[in-house]
Design an enzyme around this catalytic site. Structure first.
Site, PDB file in Angstrom:
ATOM      1  N   ARG A 241     142.798  86.560 -21.056  1.00  0.00           N
ATOM      2  CA  ARG A 241     142.911  85.996 -22.440  1.00  0.00           C
ATOM      3  C   ARG A 241     144.133  85.294 -22.956  1.00  0.00           C
ATOM      4  O   ARG A 241     145.341  85.914 -22.287  1.00  0.00           O
ATOM      5  CB  ARG A 241     142.839  87.476 -23.116  1.00  0.00           C
ATOM      6  N   GLU A 270     141.817  79.940 -30.304  1.00  0.00           N
ATOM      7  CA  GLU A 270     140.531  79.000 -29.931  1.00  0.00           C
ATOM      8  C   GLU A 270     139.751  78.778 -30.882  1.00  0.00           C
ATOM      9  O   GLU A 270     139.500  79.756 -31.879  1.00  0.00           O
ATOM     10  CB  GLU A 270     139.994  79.756 -28.621  1.00  0.00           C
ATOM     11  N   HIS A 288     138.536  77.177 -22.022  1.00  0.00           N
ATOM     12  CA  HIS A 288     137.598  78.656 -21.885  1.00  0.00           C
ATOM     13  C   HIS A 288     136.206  78.426 -21.145  1.00  0.00           C
ATOM     14  O   HIS A 288     135.169  78.753 -21.990  1.00  0.00           O
ATOM     15  CB  HIS A 288     137.626  79.402 -23.134  1.00  0.00           C
TER      16      HIS A 288
END
Ligand code: MLT
Length: 323
Positions: A241, A270, A288
């Site tokens: 994360r 994000e 990601h």
């Protein structure tokens, strides 16, 4: 017609609000669960519509905030096709007696393999080599890399992904140090790995890789104080994360050559469209995608849908997340 109307009204309705493999919708509909796939709702639309649904299936893009949960008058269950549930307000969900479940293990190998890909690419300057070779530059002399065999890696977190990545590193000849409270209890089963605290790892590791949950308050585990303890050529890999590593401090450390480089798949905000790390030398970035393999996406979509079927048809709760 009254009966049909009644049946229609009582039919279980599930919203899939993030992009995922179509198998989830197929499994649900073949079990007579009504499904809407709407991956472009904005917050206001989701707030408006959520009361129509008994179940919500998400990945990481939908933010299931307090506001959303409070508007969800009929919601009984939230399913995360993946592992991390930091985009769900678990406290409010618990207050409202809404079950939260995830799909542990479904994308473990995908994430571990992406971590390896980032580590190898960074060590061998693959992304730079690719761009310059396509341009016809033949930059052979500028592209000397490093091997990972014989290096020391610090793995932060020993859940499914941490364990799988440690196993891969061990096979490739790295010395594995693990920072994890849960590892301490099982370390006798893993005599080949050493249990360490964070400051030891920061000082000894050539590579540090994150595989833990974020702190509940969102605070970082690595900021300038920690970066200052690391070896000059050390690499940081983060596929867990974004908020685990302070982006601003990482940026300063890279610019000041305090560490060797970083490979980052997850960001403080994000989607990352404007970020301090953009354009920095020795920083490899991906959007990601660690869990985004065809294989893993089928598994997590299948898992979450089957868990929903078990819940709605058989009243069974599988893979519930409790904080
Ligand atoms: C996860 O927590 O499982 C990952 O963030 C995967 C994803 O991209 O959904």
């Amino acid at each position: 017609s009254g009966l049909i109307w009644k049946q229609k009204k009582s039919m279980t309705k599930v919203l899939i609000s993030d992009a995922m493999d179509g198998i989830a919708e197929k499994i649900l509909t073949s079990n007579k669960i009504d499904v809407d796939v709407k991956t472009d709702f904005n917050i206001e639309e989701l707030k408006d519509k959520i009361s129509e649904y008994d179940g919500l299936i998400i990945r990481s893009a939908t933010k299931v905030t307090k506001e959303i949960i409070e508007s969800a008058k009929n919601l009984k269950i939230i399913g995360r096709a993946g592992a991390g549930v930091d985009n769900i307000d678990l406290v409010t969900a618990k207050e409202k007696k809404i079950i939260v479940m995830n799909t542990p293990g479904g994308n473990t190998n995908a994430t571990a393999e992406h971590t390896l890909a980032l580590l190898m690419s960074l060590s061998r300057k693959i992304s730079k080599a690719d761009v310059s070779t396509h341009k016809g530059e033949w930059a052979k002399k500028k592209l000397k890399g490093n091997e990972i065999k014989g290096k020391t890696i610090g793995i932060i977190g020993f859940g499914n992904v941490g364990r799988r990545f440690a196993e891969i590193c061990q096979v490739l000849g790295l010395k594995v140090l693990v920072v994890s409270k849960s590892f301490t209890a099982v370390k006798d089963q893993y005599p080949e790995y050493s249990s360490c605290d964070l400051s030891e790892v920061l000082q000894q590791a050539d590579i540090i890789s994150f595989h833990c949950k974020p702190n509940i308050d969102g605070s970082s585990v690595i900021a300038s104080k920690e970066l200052n303890l690391m070896k000059k050529a050390a690499l940081i890999i983060n596929t867990a994360r974004g908020n685990l590593v302070s982006e601003v401090d990482l940026c300063d450390a890279i610019k000041a050559n305090k560490i060797g480089g970083a490979a980052i798949d997850v960001f403080e905000t994000e989607p990352a469209t404007n970020n301090a790390l953009f354009g920095l030398e020795n920083v490899l970035l991906t959007p990601h995608i660690a869990a985004s393999t065809s294989e893993a996406q089928i598994i997590v979509a299948e898992m979450v849908a089957n868990q929903f079927v078990e819940y709605f048809l058989n009243n069974k709760v599988i893979n519930e997340v409790t904080w």
